[in-house]
Scaffold this active site. Structure first.
Site, PDB file in Angstrom:
ATOM      1  N   HIS A   1     -19.728  12.458 -41.124  1.00 41.49           N
ATOM      2  CA  HIS A   1     -20.927  12.265 -40.304  1.00 41.49           C
ATOM      3  C   HIS A   1     -21.784  11.166 -40.910  1.00 41.49           C
ATOM      4  O   HIS A   1     -21.842  11.011 -42.135  1.00 41.49           O
ATOM      5  CB  HIS A   1     -21.703  13.568 -40.188  1.00 41.49           C
ATOM      6  CG  HIS A   1     -20.956  14.610 -39.407  1.00 41.49           C
ATOM      7  ND1 HIS A   1     -20.206  14.305 -38.300  1.00 41.49           N
ATOM      8  CD2 HIS A   1     -20.831  15.941 -39.579  1.00 41.49           C
ATOM      9  CE1 HIS A   1     -19.661  15.402 -37.825  1.00 41.49           C
ATOM     10  NE2 HIS A   1     -20.009  16.415 -38.578  1.00 41.49           N
TER      11      HIS A   1
ATOM     12  N   LYS B   1     -31.502  23.008 -34.163  1.00 44.46           N
ATOM     13  CA  LYS B   1     -32.189  22.072 -33.259  1.00 44.46           C
ATOM     14  C   LYS B   1     -32.623  22.778 -31.975  1.00 44.46           C
ATOM     15  O   LYS B   1     -33.666  22.483 -31.404  1.00 44.46           O
ATOM     16  CB  LYS B   1     -31.241  20.915 -32.951  1.00 44.46           C
ATOM     17  CG  LYS B   1     -31.739  19.889 -31.952  1.00 44.46           C
ATOM     18  CD  LYS B   1     -30.796  18.704 -31.918  1.00 44.46           C
ATOM     19  CE  LYS B   1     -31.032  17.836 -30.703  1.00 44.46           C
ATOM     20  NZ  LYS B   1     -30.161  18.110 -29.576  1.00 44.46           N
TER      21      LYS B   1
END
Length: 918
Positions: free
Chosen positions: A147, A575
């Site tokens: 990532h 999130k």
């Protein structure tokens, strides 16, 4: 009065030494003017930390605003370089402290070490039989991802590694003056090289670049460290239980997503995945070649001196006849081991090239075990052939594949492909419009039919052909590289049982899943759901229960060893619902799915998709393990190791060993507790669960009222953070958003967290937790006592509270206020930031009460001191970043490469300063 030795005294000496060298480099590069400028800014920011006053604040802002390129770039780089040096010094001190423990002769084992774990087993009076069972149940898989959060270039990492080794050598007490002088000179040269190296990438890395970066850690450290961890456990068991014959299985493995993670990354094609597998095999062959050549030099025994096992002699004669030309053979007949190694090298070098080569790694392993069997006959008792044992362990661990590659894709892509296939053959005209029950009926019927679904000459859409090529590639990979090359197919955004059955249908078309005419089933791939959002986590138990009730799915599970893997996503859940709610829902989902799977007699392995940063479930690896529901640990642990933490954990061999030793120690200790009690007894009180449900409910409401309920929040986020500027930082091949969308739901959790961390608000890692905890604690004194008991006794809650403390400690609202000025509508900025400040104060207050501390992180003074040590140097970078972003955004779309480069340098510097940021 007895003086106690300062445990961090030598760390401070290293930091001072490296800081002085950097000062010399600055003077050499930019003269006294540059050095004095950096020092003045540092002194002002340090003073503002100690005693904030308007005069010095205005002076600092004016000084920063007046800086101009290229001089300004040097100032930025001075602070960023200092952080690289601090990071090296702190890692070196960690190595130093670990070595000091190992040198002690008082029997005091280092906390969270394998020795301490074995020592505890002995103290708890576990029988050898129980200990062997604990060890047999151990399973840790760490999965590398690429990532886009590792901001440091490989070149910079190499320099950092050399500096670390020099510092370690300077710790040696037997250095001559000349040796010390040479090392000091080398240190100056390396720090100079660090300053003179361009730390920013000029282009985005390709997926293959990322694959090579990941393999670098295997090549440099992991091939050595993983066998060393297993050897450490063997030796500690032998020391504490002399005379007992132990069997230590291969319990620690690494896997990878790099080159296999297709979700949202259009650059991960079947061709790229195939190239990844070739590169991985190439590394394994190279490492084994080096080891065999070394062993060949060492195994010089002659049949004139020792008796060689007849089975080995026969194997050599047959091997020379089958694989060797006369010129390839070892010329001395009596040196049987060398003759055998010559055959093995010939076969190893032909892997993947001709029939002479080994077909599978197990053939190489058999040859090594044959040598070991013979060599032990003429080896002194009690003395092992450690280099041979190490290579045997390496082949067992790494095979010819190095790391098992997971393939991941979005559930929607499978649905689209299956819908087209079903439409072409007339089974369902509009599969997507069917209800879930109707979909399951169709899919089960297809899986019960041995005939293929796809027509050979049909012109399918490019998307469907692409998906099918992925499964065809997996089948070919199994044939070429072995079944361990790709074992798990992950389905991201799993929201229903059909999402997993669709993957089985596609696997069936490629021959990975096969139903024979006589009813026999073959299944060569685990299919694992990825539960990401809060709603998915709540639905997870019912999704799996539905599947476990199906004969067709149970047949697949049976062929996979009655084993199901389930991935839990920490990033998107956080999130979506805030860190506290997400972590609690993750904990509950594990418990519920585990209990339900036991009813079906199915073994589970939870795969924890944790980020390196706190906002994405990060934190120390060993704490991640002990914070899970205890009853799930016997099923094994699988955790992502994200790109952002790879260099800090695996660049240096000693640090890699310590990190993995802590993980092994934590799992041994936690597993022993489960073994010593009924598996159903987890120590979790109903009162605690009820408390967490109430806390989570309040926290979720607070979090979503801001993130989803405030119409101006997205504007605030985009303008108060360097989100848009992050897009230009070339640190990953994957786009920042799914579908290149500007919608909040399509923004990946990584840039979401990275942006908040840069502006020092660190919101995803703590926001709303204070409201939830305070709502419960404020009801009564008894409630506060309940939370304090939970903190003292329950590992999950202790880890949650400690991570929240860390998040608040690394946030800095005084600095964050500078970024609020970037919001164009001042009323929006002031209103939302006012709410964040109130929540911060509320969170800090309740965390201190629960942990019964005076200051945040009182329980980890080393980390507390590190944050304090870094802040005066992070502050200038934040101030400079805000100033530069203002200038960039004021330029009305006129792109300035100079300004952009400087903003990116501040981003890289802040990332180095805060360590786990992305």
């Amino acid at each position: 009065m007895i003086e106690t030795k300062d445990p961090n005294g030598r760390l401070r000496e290293d930091v001072k030494k490296l800081g002085n060298i950097l000062g010399q480099v600055l003077i050499h590069h930019g003269g006294e003017e540059l050095f004095n400028e950096v020092e003045q800014i540092r002194e002002i920011t340090k003073g503002l930390r100690e005693d904030f006053n308007d005069a010095d604040y205005k002076k600092l802002k004016e000084k920063i605003s007046k800086l101009e390129s290229p001089y300004r770039q040097d100032v930025i780089r001075a602070f960023a370089t200092y952080f690289h040096l601090i990071n090296i010094a702190e890692q070196n001190h960690r190595i130093r402290r670990s070595r000091e423990y190992r040198m002690k002769e008082d029997g005091q084992a280092q906390p969270i070490s394998i020795e301490r774990a074995v020592q505890t087993l002995k103290e708890d009076d576990h029988s050898p039989e129980v200990i062997q069972q604990i060890i047999d149940d151990l399973s840790i898989e760490l999965i590398m991802t690429a990532h886009p959060t590792e901001a440091a270039k490989r070149t910079v990492l190499e320099i950092q590694k050399r500096i670390s080794y020099i510092l370690q050598k300077l710790d040696t007490r037997v250095l001559t003056k000349k040796e010390k002088d040479n090392l000091e000179e080398s240190l100056v040269n390396e720090v100079t090289a660090l300053w003179q190296t361009d730390e920013l990438r000029h282009k985005k890395p390709t997926v293959i670049d990322e694959v090579k970066n990941g393999l670098y850690y295997f090549d440099q450290t992991l091939f050595k460290v993983l066998p060393a961890i297993h050897r450490e456990l063997e030796e500690q068991l032998d020391d504490y239980y002399p005379g007992h014959q132990w069997r230590v299985p291969n319990f620690l493995h690494f896997g990878s997503w790099i080159g296999g993670d297709r979700d949202g990354n259009p650059f991960v094609t079947p061709e790229v995945t195939w190239e990844t597998l070739k590169l991985q095999r190439g590394l394994a062959l190279k490492k084994y070649d080096e080891s065999l050549v070394d062993l060949m030099r060492r195994f010089s025994q002659s049949t004139a001196r020792v008796s060689i096992d007849e089975e080995l002699i026969q194997s050599v004669e047959e091997g020379e006849k089958a694989y060797m030309k006369k010129a390839d053979m070892w010329p001395i007949q009596s040196e049987v081991y060398r003759r055998k190694f010559a055959i093995m090298l010939k076969r190893l070098r032909q892997v993947g090239k001709s029939k002479t080569g080994y077909d599978v790694a197990e053939e190489l392993l058999d040859d090594l075990l044959l040598i070991k069997q013979s060599a032990q006959e003429h080896q002194q008792e009690g003395h092992q052939l450690k280099k041979l044992a190490k290579l045997i362990r390496q082949v067992e661990l790494f095979g010819f594949h190095v790391a098992t590659l997971d393939v991941r894709n979005h559930s929607g892509e499978h649905e689209t492909a299956v819908a087209e296939m079903l439409k072409v053959v007339g089974i369902s005209k509009d599969y997507k419009s069917l209800s879930e029950d109707e979909k399951l009926t169709v899919l089960q019927d297809v899986l019960k039919d041995p005939r293929p679904l796809m027509l050979l000459n049909e012109d399918y859409s490019e998307e469907t052909r692409d998906i099918f090529e992925v499964f065809r590639m997996i089948k070919q990979a199994h044939d070429e590289f072995g079944s361990r090359s790709i074992e798990v197919y992950l389905v991201s955004m799993t929201q229903s049982p059909s999402d997993l059955l669709e993957v089985l249908v596609l696997a069936k078309e490629a021959g990975i899943y096969r139903l024979h005419a006589d009813g026999r089933v073959e299944s060569g791939l685990h299919v694992a759901p990825l539960l990401e959002t809060v709603d998915d986590l709540i639905a997870g138990p019912e999704i799996m229960k539905t599947l476990f009730k199906m004969d067709v799915y149970r047949n697949h599970i049976h062929e996979r060893g009655n084993h199901q893997e389930i991935m839990l996503g920490y990033s998107d859940g956080s999130k979506d619902g805030g860190t506290l709610t997400a972590n609690w829902k993750l904990f509950k989902a594990q418990q519920e799915i585990h209990d339900m799977a036991r009813e079906f007699n199915i073994g589970l392995k939870f795969f924890h998709g944790r980020g390196g940063s706190l906002g994405r479930g990060g934190g120390p690896l060993n704490r991640s393990i002990v914070s899970q529901p205890a009853e799930t640990l016997l099923d094994g642990v699988k955790i992502t190791e994200q790109g952002e933490v790879l260099s800090s954990r695996y660049l240096l061999g000693d640090i890699a060993f310590r990190n993995l030793e802590q993980a092994a120690s934590a799992l041994i200790s936690s597993s022993s507790k489960v073994h010593s009690e009924s598996v159903k007894v987890t120590g979790l009180k109903k009162e605690w669960e009820e408390a967490m449900e109430e806390i989570s409910e309040h926290a979720l409401k607070k979090y979503q009222s801001l993130v989803f309920g405030d119409k101006d929040f997205l504007t605030y986020f985009k303008q108060t953070t360097p989100l848009n500027e992050l897009r230009e930082l070339n640190i990953g091949s994957r786009p920042m958003s799914r579908k290149n969308s500007e919608k909040f739901e399509d923004l990946r959790a990584i840039p979401w967290v990275f942006a908040w961390t840069q502006c020092r608000q660190n919101l995803p890692a703590w926001y709303a937790a204070g409201t939830g905890l305070q709502a419960f604690a404020s009801k009564s004194e008894e409630n506060l006592k309940v939370l304090q008991e939970m903190y003292e006794v329950w590992p999950f809650f202790e880890s949650t509270i400690n991570n929240l403390q860390m998040a608040l400690m690394k946030a800095d609202l005084q600095t964050a206020e500078e970024y609020v000025a970037l919001v164009q509508d001042k009323s929006i900025g002031e209103r939302i930031f006012s709410d964040i400040k109130e929540e911060f104060a509320r969170s800090r207050d309740v965390l201190l009460k629960i942990s019964q501390s005076e200051e945040l992180l009182d329980h980890t003074p080393n980390i507390q001191a590190s944050v304090h040590r870094r802040n005066p140097y992070v502050d200038p970078l934040n101030y400079l970043q805000v100033d530069l972003i203002k200038k960039m955004r004021a330029s009305e779309g006129k792109k300035s490469d100079e300004l952009l480069t400087e903003v990116l340098l501040t981003i890289s510097g802040v990332a180095a300063g805060l360590v786990n940021t992305g």
